[in-house]
Design an enzyme around this catalytic site. Structure first.
Site, PDB file in Angstrom:
ATOM      1  N   CYS A   1       6.119  -4.490   9.018  1.00 40.63           N
ATOM      2  CA  CYS A   1       4.791  -5.039   8.747  1.00 40.63           C
ATOM      3  C   CYS A   1       3.786  -4.249   9.578  1.00 40.63           C
ATOM      4  O   CYS A   1       3.779  -4.349  10.802  1.00 40.63           O
ATOM      5  CB  CYS A   1       4.740  -6.523   9.104  1.00 40.63           C
ATOM      6  SG  CYS A   1       3.146  -7.299   8.743  1.00 40.63           S
TER       7      CYS A   1
ATOM      8  N   GLU B   1       2.524  -3.232   2.064  1.00 43.41           N
ATOM      9  CA  GLU B   1       3.712  -2.401   2.214  1.00 43.41           C
ATOM     10  C   GLU B   1       3.603  -1.248   1.219  1.00 43.41           C
ATOM     11  O   GLU B   1       2.987  -1.389   0.157  1.00 43.41           O
ATOM     12  CB  GLU B   1       4.978  -3.228   1.959  1.00 43.41           C
ATOM     13  CG  GLU B   1       6.264  -2.536   2.376  1.00 43.41           C
ATOM     14  CD  GLU B   1       6.236  -2.109   3.829  1.00 43.41           C
ATOM     15  OE1 GLU B   1       5.962  -0.913   4.077  1.00 43.41           O
ATOM     16  OE2 GLU B   1       6.479  -2.951   4.706  1.00 43.41           O
TER      17      GLU B   1
END
Length: 306
Positions: free
Chosen positions: A2, A130
């Site tokens: 993340c 992402e």
């Protein structure tokens, strides 16, 4: 993994969105917003939050009973834990601490003591980004991942969120992500900085097509309560509540998010996938050719008739 998140709500809205019912209260309470201690940095709403920026983190009020009125509190913290042993400029520790792997969290020289010392927290976000790299292309395609929303709510259209709060019903608005993390208080020569790391784990089949790691997301009130209850739930029990979440939603976004300086709402706007674009282009091209052929054929027939 993340490395980017998004959170555009105001302080007051975040307090409402994190409202909760305690065992001794029949109405929803908003967590206290504690003062910042981050060398002058404070939370600024943004659609593209990067490490070293400050975001609101949900914690137990156990260590702040002298100023907190409720059992939970929101405190602005810097993304990326500063190691306890670091000396000098807080920006010069040269360690990657944005994420911490759950597999070795207990044995880690950095994270183990923080975990056993009750440094559990929850990072609040509307979503995270992402990137996917395909075999055919080296260009990384960004995706925005977020909690499933009600049918009439679009994550990239704030006008559809209908955010409301009452003590009787609590928060009725956009559904936020609650990512498990650890936080630490670093002090040096009068400077106090609160910083955090996001806990990550192996992806399940919900996200492994995109990346082999994913943040540890708490998607039930039971998980949230257990992770925050540092007085009654020990570290091992708390870790047992962390599992790869299955219910997530996502869409492709523009590469404008790749530049950390871009903070606008263009970052999380939905775009059509390249596959869809190619399919539509192919469809319309074939339709145009078919129409042209039909017109030519009709024209030929008319000429022959005449």
């Amino acid at each position: 993994m993340c490395g980017r998140t998004g959170l555009s709500l105001s302080k007051e809205q975040i307090q409402c969105a994190c409202s909760f019912k305690s065992k001794d209260c029949d109405v929803y309470q908003k967590p206290d917003w504690l003062p910042e201690h981050n060398v002058g940095k404070d939370y600024i709403p943004s659609y593209n939050i990067t490490p070293t920026e400050v975001t609101p983190v949900l914690i137990s009020s156990s260590k702040f009973k002298h100023i907190a009125k409720t059992n939970r509190a929101l405190k602005p913290m810097m993304w990326g834990i500063i190691p306890p042993w670091h000396k000098g400029d807080y920006k010069s520790h040269n360690l990657s601490t944005n994420n911490c792997r759950i597999e070795n969290i207990k044995t880690s020289k950095l994270y183990g003591p923080i975990l056993s010392g009750g440094g559990r927290c929850i990072i609040i976000a509307e979503g995270f980004y992402e990137w996917q790299t395909t075999v055919k292309s080296k260009i990384k395609q960004p995706f925005y991942i977020y909690a499933p929303q009600d049918s009439n709510v679009k994550i990239d259209d704030p006008s559809s969120w209908n955010n409301t709060f009452t003590e009787e019903e609590g928060w009725r608005g956009i559904k936020l992500l609650h990512m498990a993390g650890l936080y630490h208080t670093w002090q040096a020569e009068g400077t106090i900085i609160y910083s955090y790391s996001v806990i990550t784990m192996e992806s399940n089949n919900t996200l492994d097509w995109l990346h082999h790691r994913m943040p540890a997301i708490l998607d039930t009130q039971e998980q949230i309560e257990a992770w925050l209850d540092i007085d009654h739930v020990d570290a091992d029990k708390a870790l047992s509540y962390l599992n790869p979440v299955k219910l997530l939603t996502w869409h492709q976004v523009s590469t404008v998010v790749n530049n950390s300086k871009n903070k606008s709402d263009n970052c999380n706007k939905r775009i059509e996938s390249k596959t869809t674009q190619k399919t539509l282009k192919s469809f319309f091209t074939k339709s145009a050719k078919r129409k042209s052929t039909e017109e030519t054929s009709e024209g030929s027939k008319k000429i022959k008739t005449e």
